[in-house]
Scaffold this active site. Structure first.
Site, mmCIF file in Angstrom:
data_model
loop_
_atom_site.group_PDB
_atom_site.id
_atom_site.type_symbol
_atom_site.label_atom_id
_atom_site.label_comp_id
_atom_site.label_asym_id
_atom_site.label_seq_id
_atom_site.Cartn_x
_atom_site.Cartn_y
_atom_site.Cartn_z
ATOM 1 C CE LYS A 175 -49.177 46.358 -12.980
ATOM 2 N NZ LYS A 175 -48.163 45.931 -11.960
ATOM 3 C CB SER A 228 -48.506 33.803 -10.045
ATOM 4 O OG SER A 228 -49.453 34.818 -9.819
ATOM 5 C CB CYS A 283 -41.247 31.280 -16.031
ATOM 6 S SG CYS A 283 -40.606 31.666 -17.654
HETATM 7 P P1 NAD Z 1 -47.662 38.001 -9.994
HETATM 8 O O1 NAD Z 1 -48.738 37.198 -10.626
HETATM 9 O O2 NAD Z 1 -47.706 38.220 -8.529
HETATM 10 O O3 NAD Z 1 -47.641 39.473 -10.627
HETATM 11 C C1 NAD Z 1 -47.570 39.687 -12.021
HETATM 12 C C2 NAD Z 1 -48.243 41.003 -12.368
HETATM 13 O O4 NAD Z 1 -49.627 40.924 -12.013
HETATM 14 C C3 NAD Z 1 -47.677 42.206 -11.646
HETATM 15 O O5 NAD Z 1 -47.585 43.280 -12.542
HETATM 16 C C4 NAD Z 1 -48.693 42.476 -10.533
HETATM 17 O O6 NAD Z 1 -48.811 43.850 -10.222
HETATM 18 C C5 NAD Z 1 -49.998 41.958 -11.114
HETATM 19 N N1 NAD Z 1 -50.894 41.366 -10.118
HETATM 20 C C6 NAD Z 1 -50.519 40.630 -9.040
HETATM 21 N N2 NAD Z 1 -51.619 40.209 -8.372
HETATM 22 C C7 NAD Z 1 -52.684 40.674 -9.039
HETATM 23 C C8 NAD Z 1 -54.098 40.559 -8.842
HETATM 24 N N3 NAD Z 1 -54.615 39.889 -7.824
HETATM 25 N N4 NAD Z 1 -54.915 41.174 -9.728
HETATM 26 C C9 NAD Z 1 -54.408 41.852 -10.766
HETATM 27 N N5 NAD Z 1 -53.078 41.991 -10.994
HETATM 28 C C10 NAD Z 1 -52.235 41.413 -10.148
HETATM 29 O O7 NAD Z 1 -46.272 37.368 -10.447
HETATM 30 P P2 NAD Z 1 -44.803 37.733 -9.941
HETATM 31 O O8 NAD Z 1 -44.631 37.239 -8.545
HETATM 32 O O9 NAD Z 1 -44.493 39.154 -10.246
HETATM 33 O O10 NAD Z 1 -43.926 36.853 -10.940
HETATM 34 C C11 NAD Z 1 -43.581 35.513 -10.680
HETATM 35 C C12 NAD Z 1 -44.494 34.565 -11.423
HETATM 36 O O11 NAD Z 1 -44.429 34.831 -12.816
HETATM 37 C C13 NAD Z 1 -44.084 33.114 -11.272
HETATM 38 O O12 NAD Z 1 -45.255 32.347 -11.078
HETATM 39 C C14 NAD Z 1 -43.431 32.780 -12.606
HETATM 40 O O13 NAD Z 1 -43.468 31.416 -12.970
HETATM 41 C C15 NAD Z 1 -44.242 33.611 -13.528
HETATM 42 N N6 NAD Z 1 -43.551 33.877 -14.787
HETATM 43 C C16 NAD Z 1 -43.967 33.189 -15.891
HETATM 44 C C17 NAD Z 1 -43.326 33.382 -17.098
HETATM 45 C C18 NAD Z 1 -43.768 32.609 -18.317
HETATM 46 O O14 NAD Z 1 -43.196 32.809 -19.377
HETATM 47 N N7 NAD Z 1 -44.751 31.738 -18.210
HETATM 48 C C19 NAD Z 1 -42.248 34.268 -17.200
HETATM 49 C C20 NAD Z 1 -41.851 34.963 -16.050
HETATM 50 C C21 NAD Z 1 -42.514 34.749 -14.850
#
Ligand code: NAD
Length: 483
Positions: A175, A228, A283
């Site tokens: 996804k 996140s 990240c």
């Molecule tokens: P996000 O959490 O908004 O979304 C990530 C995924 O989760 C997406 O596919 C989205 O559709 C889904 N999603 C979002 N809200 C949801 C909910 N309420 N319920 C279920 N699914 C949901 O993250 P983003 O804005 O796409 O990415 C940025 C974040 O990712 C930053 O916090 C960054 O630090 C983190 N990140 C972490 C790593 C790591 O290795 N730790 C790597 C890359 C990015």
């Protein structure tokens, strides 16, 4: 440019979603709509899982060396389409083409490592573990796995998982992020040419409804998540409640410690690249520079000078060194943090807000705050944009206390020419991805990737040997033949 409708890939073919809900996909450098992504339903997730479940038995019996042949072909196609894919990443994410190339190289590295599966997946054996008893442990795939990925690495993060999941004999449902679905659409067109049996790899586009359908699906054995921290925690808890293996990588607030004995030119260059590369949307991006003692005076102006040299614009322009942030909404979020920093009394040395006013896209210029107290909101919360906070600290110990006191722990780096300081730091700092004179300490595909505390929920991390543990069960066989 034609607006492209993103499709799902289920049971070996592209299918249009029947969901009435869809979102526009924007080029963040221009604001133009470049695609439409469906918000797929639980029924569509179920169709993908059923296809993956049907494919599992045949695929798991396929010898690993044969499974690897599909990945060889995939690696070849990724190389052949390298430039096209890099530009696709830039068009939907905004980072510069050079940054896209770097992320794609890392993605391909995951495929290359997974191709070694006949060796990686070998188990253990001990002859004469007891009288006439031999014992062996064999790695076995478990069934259907899913991955839910974020916007900031449209191809690399999905490929942290897909190659390892299928190389180990599992079947897979992706996804992708609804904000950047276009590049994986193209990658699945390439995967279609790799002749995986129908159902081995699937992709369902969408948002929360699709994610919740994954988390509650009884036929999904494990879920990988990157995004996140609040969502990572939700994924971990919900997936675990439903009996699944879960690895959930969350958000970050990364501290860069610069010691007075560091090579200031090179360290500042690395720190500034860490904070502003990919417009701060990594990240592993540095966010707070903890300047120890004299280092503070030595680096303040250097950081500002280096930041002023950054050329902000459309990442497709080779002269540009920093692209836009992902969306209008995210731009507003970053700007609100800059305002918060000013309100909290931090000193704004470089204001990136002006740049964004002149352009159509979602631009924020490099922003530098000094005199940042570690208790301020801008030093505590993940901004995920091009904002550097500089804090003065008295000692390495104080720096490490600040890092340990933060709820997130994804990565951290020290810049020093002292072996003792470096050793103290790598040994004692409370973070699990650590850089020594390296601004972005990204583990290669043959090591595990993941942080600690609020940045990681689970136990086995992404890629490398760790992912072998995530994707397989070790069956132990105790063997005795009566004479
Ligand atoms: P996000 O959490 O908004 O979304 C990530 C995924 O989760 C997406 O596919 C989205 O559709 C889904 N999603 C979002 N809200 C949801 C909910 N309420 N319920 C279920 N699914 C949901 O993250 P983003 O804005 O796409 O990415 C940025 C974040 O990712 C930053 O916090 C960054 O630090 C983190 N990140 C972490 C790593 C790591 O290795 N730790 C790597 C890359 C990015």
């Amino acid at each position: 440019m034609a607006v492209r409708n993103v499709q799902n890939y289920i049971d070996g073919r592209f299918v249009s979603s029947s969901s009435p809900k869809q979102l526009d996909v924007h080029n963040p450098a221009t604001g133009d709509v470049i695609g439409r992504v469906p918000l797929s339903t639980a029924a569509e997730v179920d169709a993908a899982v059923q296809a993956a479940k049907r494919a599992f038995d045949g695929w798991r019996r396929t010898p690993p060396v044969k499974r690897a042949q599909h990945l060889y072909k995939f690696k070849f196609l990724l190389e052949e389409h390298f430039e096209e894919l890099a530009k696709s990443i830039t068009a939907e994410h905004g980072k510069t083409v050079d940054e896209s190339r770097g992320s794609l190289r890392r993605a391909i590295e995951c495929v290359e490592v997974a191709i070694g599966i006949p060796t990686l997946m070998k188990g253990e054996a001990l002859e004469d573990a007891g009288p006439s008893i031999d014992v062996m442990a064999m790695r076995r795939p478990l069934g259907v796995f899913a991955a839910i990925t974020p916007f900031n690495f449209p191809i690399m993060v999905p490929l942290w998982f897909l190659p390892f999941a299928v190389a180990t004999g599992n079947t897979f449902v992706l996804k992708p992020s609804e904000q950047v679905p276009m590049s994986m659409q193209r990658v699945f067109e390439l995967l279609e040419q790799c002749a995986f049996p129908p159902g081995v790899i699937n992709m369902v586009n969408g948002q929360k409804e699709a994610v919740d359908a994954i988390l509650s699906h009884p036929d999904i054995k494990g879920v990988s998540f990157v995004g996140s921290s609040p969502v990572a925690k939700y994924i971990y808890e919900t997936g675990a409640q439903n009996g699944k293996r879960v690895q959930a990588l969350g958000g970050a607030k990364n501290f860069l410690v610069i010691m007075p004995d560091a090579d200031m030119e090179k360290s500042v260059a690395a720190a500034v690249e860490s904070c502003f590369g990919c417009a701060g949307e990594r990240c592993l991006a540095g966010s707070v520079i903890l300047a120890v003692g004299q280092a503070h005076e030595m680096l303040r102006e250097r950081v500002v000078e280096a930041a002023k040299k950054i050329r902000v614009g459309d990442g497709l322009d080779p002269a540009v060194t920093m692209g836009p942030v992902i969306s209008a909404k995210h731009k507003e979020r970053v700007l609100s943090y800059i305002q918060k920093g000013i309100d909290e009394g931090a000193k704004l040395l470089l204001d990136g807000r002006e740049i964004g006013k002149k352009e159509n896209g979602y631009f924020v210029g490099p922003t530098v705050f000094a005199d940042v107290d570690p208790s301020m909101v801008i030093a505590r919360e993940e901004i995920f944009g091009p904002v550097i906070c500089i804090s003065k600290v008295d000692s390495l110990e104080e720096a490490m206390r600040i890092i340990e006191g933060h709820p997130l722990g994804n990565t951290t780096s020290i810049f020093t020419s002292s072996g003792k300081a470096a050793r103290d730091f790598q040994y004692n700092v409370a973070v699990s991805m650590v850089g020594i004179n390296v601004g972005v300490p990204a583990p290669m595909a043959y090591f595990g990737f993941g942080g600690t505390r609020g940045s990681f929920f689970g136990d086995t991390k992404a890629h490398g040997q760790e992912s072998l543990n995530f994707y397989t069960d070790k069956r132990v066989i105790i063997n005795r033949w009566f004479s």
